[in-house]
Design an enzyme around this catalytic site. Structure first.
Site, short mmCIF file in Angstrom:
data_model
loop_
_atom_site.label_atom_id
_atom_site.label_comp_id
_atom_site.label_asym_id
_atom_site.label_seq_id
_atom_site.Cartn_x
_atom_site.Cartn_y
_atom_site.Cartn_z
NE ARG A 54 -3.16 0.24 3.16
CZ ARG A 54 -2.68 0.10 4.41
NH1 ARG A 54 -1.86 0.99 4.91
NH2 ARG A 54 -3.04 -0.93 5.12
CE1 TYR A 107 -11.92 19.28 -13.16
CE2 TYR A 107 -11.63 18.29 -10.99
CZ TYR A 107 -11.93 18.17 -12.33
OH TYR A 107 -12.21 16.93 -12.85
CG ASP A 179 -5.50 21.87 -9.72
OD1 ASP A 179 -4.65 21.49 -10.54
OD2 ASP A 179 -6.67 21.43 -9.69
CE LYS A 204 -7.94 16.14 -16.45
NZ LYS A 204 -8.23 17.17 -15.47
#
Ligand SMILES: *Cc1c(COP(=O)(O)O)cnc(C)c1O
Length: 388
Positions: A54, A107, A179, A204
């Site tokens: 993990r 966003y 961001d 992206k």
């Protein structure tokens, strides 16, 4: 070393990786230890060595190392999506009773997180005008823990004065989150300009091929430990195969971005001369709000921008978009393919008004030849005119 070189070298170590150019894909849940002493050592160093799947394998660690190097950060963590990177980065630094400042052109899903999940935990959000620089001081409260920036803004592309905002925030003891998805680590050094955490939808441009979901956050020394602790507490992890694809994308980021920059800017200028177009919202154009900050702080533009039409309705826009051959219609962006979608920022704003004479379209300039894209657009405007 220039960033164009760094994307090819960052996080790679052929000696470590048995001579391989690329870090192999290590799949693991269980990591075995030969002795109790070795296990104790791994427990004590669990953030930096293979410990349990993990927390990542050498595959994830190499990619995080690459991102930290590109952002000049203390460390990076990965998330299953860009939204998870945003929500976890906010969550890491607030508690019940705190207040945060959020850019009004953020966003959409970030806004929804603040208005629902954050509010439920007793953290209040004030939205601020994207063009506020040092004047953001007037909105700071004693319990303001962080200022969230996104530059340029989603859909409307205002460029922020992040150094001025960071100066005010830091003087009042608040952190600055950014961001940085639009610019990528190549075109905006978020941490060097005052952000404490730089957040990316790796989905992206970094991944760049429209085939995976991933987020990342890179922090400076002030924010790193708290960000890392929270990320592991919440159990975020990403699949090694996706990390391999994202790393592969990273190696060609500089050449892809150079083309997105050039094609995007050419399309923006061409669109700006169309009689149907009221305004083009693109950080590299002089009339874009905050263009001077883009010029001062950014190393390039990418392929995402919007246009405002002088007139028209949903049906006319649909006639244009439905018939495109190359511009696909879909969410996300940053892949090799061009996109065009109808957008309406007025539905999201609360701190600022957003009124336009006609509808808006957001474009992503892909890697197709510019002549083919313009031919597609020309035919689209014919359909638009006929439907008006
Ligand atoms: C797409 C996007 C995100 C979210 O990324 P996902 O990987 O889709 O969750 C965050 N911020 C910006 C600016 C984006 O465009």
């Amino acid at each position: 070393m220039k960033k164009e070189t760094k994307v090819t070298t960052a996080g790679r170590d052929a000696q470590r990786d048995q001579g391989m150019v690329n870090t192999p894909v290590f799949h693991a849940s269980t990591v075995l230890f030969e002795t109790v002493a070795a296990m104790d050592h791994a427990i004590a160093n669990r953030n930096d060595v293979s410990y349990y799947g993990r927390r990542g394998t050498p595959t994830q660690r190499a990619f995080c190392q690459a991102l930290s190097e590109l952002e000049s950060g203390e460390g990076s963590v990965l998330f299953p999506s860009g939204v998870a990177a945003i929500t976890t980065s906010i969550f890491a630094f607030v508690e019940s009773g705190d207040h945060i400042l959020m850019i009004d052109s953020v966003y959409g899903p970030t806004r929804i997180f603040c208005d629902t999940a954050l509010a439920k935990f007793g953290v209040t959000t004030t939205y601020y005008d994207p063009m506020l620089g040092a004047d953001i001081a007037a909105l700071m409260r004693p319990n303001t823990k962080l200022v969230f920036t996104e530059s340029p803004g989603s859909l409307t592309f205002e460029v922020q004065d992040i150094p001025a905002i960071a100066q005010v925030a830091h003087a009042k003891g608040a952190l600055v989150l950014c961001d940085n998805t639009w610019a990528t680590p190549l075109y905006f050094d978020a941490l060097a300009h005052g952000a404490d955490v730089s957040i990316h939808a790796v989905t992206k441009y970094i991944a760049g091929h429209s085939d995976l979901m991933m987020g990342a956050a890179t922090a400076n020394a002030r924010a790193w430990k708290q960000l890392q602790r929270t990320t592991f507490l919440l159990g975020h992890c990403v699949a090694p195969d996706d990390v391999f694809l994202a790393s592969r994308g990273l190696r060609t980021l500089a050449v892809r971005l150079a083309q997105h920059h050039e094609t995007g800017l050419k399309l923006a200028k061409w669109l700006g001369e169309r009689p149907e177009v009221e305004k083009v919202l693109h950080p590299a154009l002089p009339d874009c709000p905050g263009h001077e900050f883009w010029q001062r702080d950014f190393a390039g533009t990418t392929g995402l921008f919007s246009i405002v039409l002088k007139e028209g309705d949903k049906a006319a826009v649909a006639a244009m978009l439905d018939g495109f051959g190359l511009f696909g219609m879909g969410f996300s962006w940053g892949g090799f393919e061009s996109l065009a979608i109808p957008v309406d920022p007025s539905a999201y704003r609360t701190a600022t008004d957003w009124n336009t004479p006609g509808p808006m379209i957001r474009f992503h300039a892909g890697l197709e030849h510019i002549d083919d894209l313009i031919e597609d657009l020309e035919a689209g405007f014919k359909r638009f005119g006929a439907a008006l």
